[in-house]
Each structure stands twice: as structure tokens, then as C-alpha cells.
Write a protein that holds these residues in place. Structure first.
Motif, short mmCIF file in Angstrom:
data_model
loop_
_atom_site.label_atom_id
_atom_site.label_comp_id
_atom_site.label_asym_id
_atom_site.label_seq_id
_atom_site.Cartn_x
_atom_site.Cartn_y
_atom_site.Cartn_z
N ASP A 290 -6.05 -2.76 20.81
CA ASP A 290 -6.07 -1.31 20.98
C ASP A 290 -5.39 -0.55 19.86
O ASP A 290 -5.60 0.65 19.71
CB ASP A 290 -5.42 -0.93 22.31
N ALA A 291 -4.56 -1.23 19.07
CA ALA A 291 -3.87 -0.55 17.98
C ALA A 291 -3.41 -1.56 16.94
O ALA A 291 -3.29 -2.75 17.23
CB ALA A 291 -2.65 0.21 18.52
N CYS A 292 -3.17 -1.04 15.74
CA CYS A 292 -2.57 -1.87 14.70
C CYS A 292 -1.76 -0.96 13.79
O CYS A 292 -2.05 0.23 13.66
CB CYS A 292 -3.63 -2.66 13.94
N TYR A 293 -0.74 -1.55 13.18
CA TYR A 293 0.17 -0.80 12.33
C TYR A 293 0.54 -1.64 11.12
O TYR A 293 0.70 -2.86 11.25
CB TYR A 293 1.47 -0.46 13.10
N SER A 294 0.69 -1.00 9.99
CA SER A 294 1.18 -1.72 8.82
C SER A 294 2.59 -2.20 9.12
O SER A 294 3.42 -1.43 9.61
CB SER A 294 1.19 -0.80 7.60
N ALA A 295 2.86 -3.45 8.81
CA ALA A 295 4.19 -4.00 9.06
C ALA A 295 5.17 -3.63 7.95
O ALA A 295 6.31 -4.06 7.98
CB ALA A 295 4.10 -5.53 9.18
N LEU A 296 4.74 -2.82 7.01
CA LEU A 296 5.55 -2.47 5.86
C LEU A 296 6.22 -1.11 5.99
O LEU A 296 6.67 -0.55 4.99
CB LEU A 296 4.67 -2.49 4.60
N THR A 297 6.32 -0.58 7.19
CA THR A 297 6.89 0.76 7.38
C THR A 297 8.15 0.73 8.24
O THR A 297 8.36 -0.20 9.02
CB THR A 297 5.86 1.70 8.05
N GLY A 298 8.93 1.78 8.13
CA GLY A 298 10.10 1.93 8.98
C GLY A 298 9.72 2.07 10.44
O GLY A 298 10.45 1.63 11.33
N PHE A 299 8.57 2.69 10.70
CA PHE A 299 8.08 2.85 12.07
C PHE A 299 7.96 1.49 12.76
O PHE A 299 8.43 1.31 13.88
CB PHE A 299 6.72 3.55 12.05
N THR A 300 7.36 0.53 12.09
CA THR A 300 7.18 -0.78 12.70
C THR A 300 8.50 -1.54 12.81
O THR A 300 8.71 -2.27 13.77
CB THR A 300 6.15 -1.65 11.95
N LEU A 301 9.37 -1.37 11.83
CA LEU A 301 10.69 -2.01 11.93
C LEU A 301 11.40 -1.55 13.20
O LEU A 301 11.96 -2.35 13.93
CB LEU A 301 11.56 -1.66 10.72
N GLN A 302 11.35 -0.25 13.44
CA GLN A 302 12.05 0.30 14.60
C GLN A 302 11.35 -0.05 15.91
O GLN A 302 11.99 -0.51 16.86
CB GLN A 302 12.13 1.82 14.45
N ARG A 303 10.05 0.16 15.99
CA ARG A 303 9.33 -0.04 17.25
C ARG A 303 9.23 -1.51 17.66
O ARG A 303 9.39 -1.84 18.82
CB ARG A 303 7.90 0.51 17.15
N PHE A 304 8.95 -2.38 16.71
CA PHE A 304 8.64 -3.76 17.08
C PHE A 304 9.79 -4.74 16.84
O PHE A 304 9.85 -5.77 17.49
CB PHE A 304 7.38 -4.23 16.35
N TYR A 305 10.67 -4.41 15.92
CA TYR A 305 11.77 -5.32 15.64
C TYR A 305 13.13 -4.74 16.02
O TYR A 305 14.14 -5.41 15.94
CB TYR A 305 11.79 -5.71 14.15
N GLY A 306 13.15 -3.45 16.42
CA GLY A 306 14.39 -2.82 16.82
C GLY A 306 15.36 -2.59 15.68
O GLY A 306 16.55 -2.38 15.89
N GLU A 307 14.86 -2.62 14.46
CA GLU A 307 15.70 -2.44 13.28
C GLU A 307 15.52 -1.04 12.71
O GLU A 307 14.49 -0.42 12.88
CB GLU A 307 15.34 -3.48 12.21
#
Length: 110
Positions: A87-104
């Protein structure tokens, strides 16, 4: 893989496909990600998940996610129909993904 494994049909939603295609300028190969996701998620998709999305007020909470070729892929599994819905995909190279998926939190400027 053995003949006894159960195969799931991996289906990418239109919004997810468009988002993936938009990543091409960032040196992400959409065709490679698409093919790899279909291969990887077609067998035991729940076990292959990195985790389940759990972020306050995020529309995909409860979905599974996996990291494939610098892309975070968010998907749901329909067990009764043996389907995986991306249903969705995100570049893993952004701050958004660091925060949402890795909690960083990216605190240093690049």
C-alpha cells in the motif's frame, strides 16, 4: 524453497507504484525493487517483515514493513486470499523513514 511452501500473490497498489517510480532520480531502481519485493514477499511475508508499523497517528499502523534496496515497503497480508498488498513505499534515505520506521532522529546535518 520447497514444493510445500505456500505462495502469496504480491499486488502493488497504484499509489505505491507511482511513489516507487518517483524514486528513480534518487538512484533507486524501481524495476529492481518491484521484482525483488514480489520474489521476497511471495513466501512467508509475515516472517520476512522487519517489524509492524506503530507510530502515533500514522495511517499504516498495524501494517508490516520491510527494507528492500533502499526502499521501505509497507504491506498487509490477506491470509484467506493468500495475497500481499503493498500500500505504500518510502525512500529509506530520508529523515522521515529514520523517524517513522527506525525511531531515530537525524540530528546531524549532512
Amino acid at each position: 524453497m520447497t514444493d510445500k511452501e505456500i505462495y502469496y500473490e504480491v499486488i502493488w497498489g497504484q499509489k505505491a507504484r507511482v511513489k516507487l517510480a518517483e524514486m528513480k532520480p534518487y538512484k533507486i531502481d524501481p524495476k529492481l525493487v518491484f521484482r525483488n519485493s514480489k520474489s521476497i514477499l511471495s513466501v512467508k511475508p509475515r516472517e520476512k517483515a522487519a517489524d509492524v508499523v506503530d507510530y502515533p497517528a500514522f495511517e499504516f499502523n498495524g501494517y508490516y514493513w520491510i527494507y528492500i534496496d533502499n526502499v521501505i515497503i509497507v504491506y498487509d497480508v490477506l491470509e484467506s486470499e493468500k495475497k500481499v498488498l503493498v500500500d505504500a513505499c518510502y525512500s529509506a534515505l530520508t529523515g522521515f523513514t529514520l523517524q517513522r520506521f527506525y525511531g531515530e532522529h537525524d540530528t546531524e546535518s549532512l
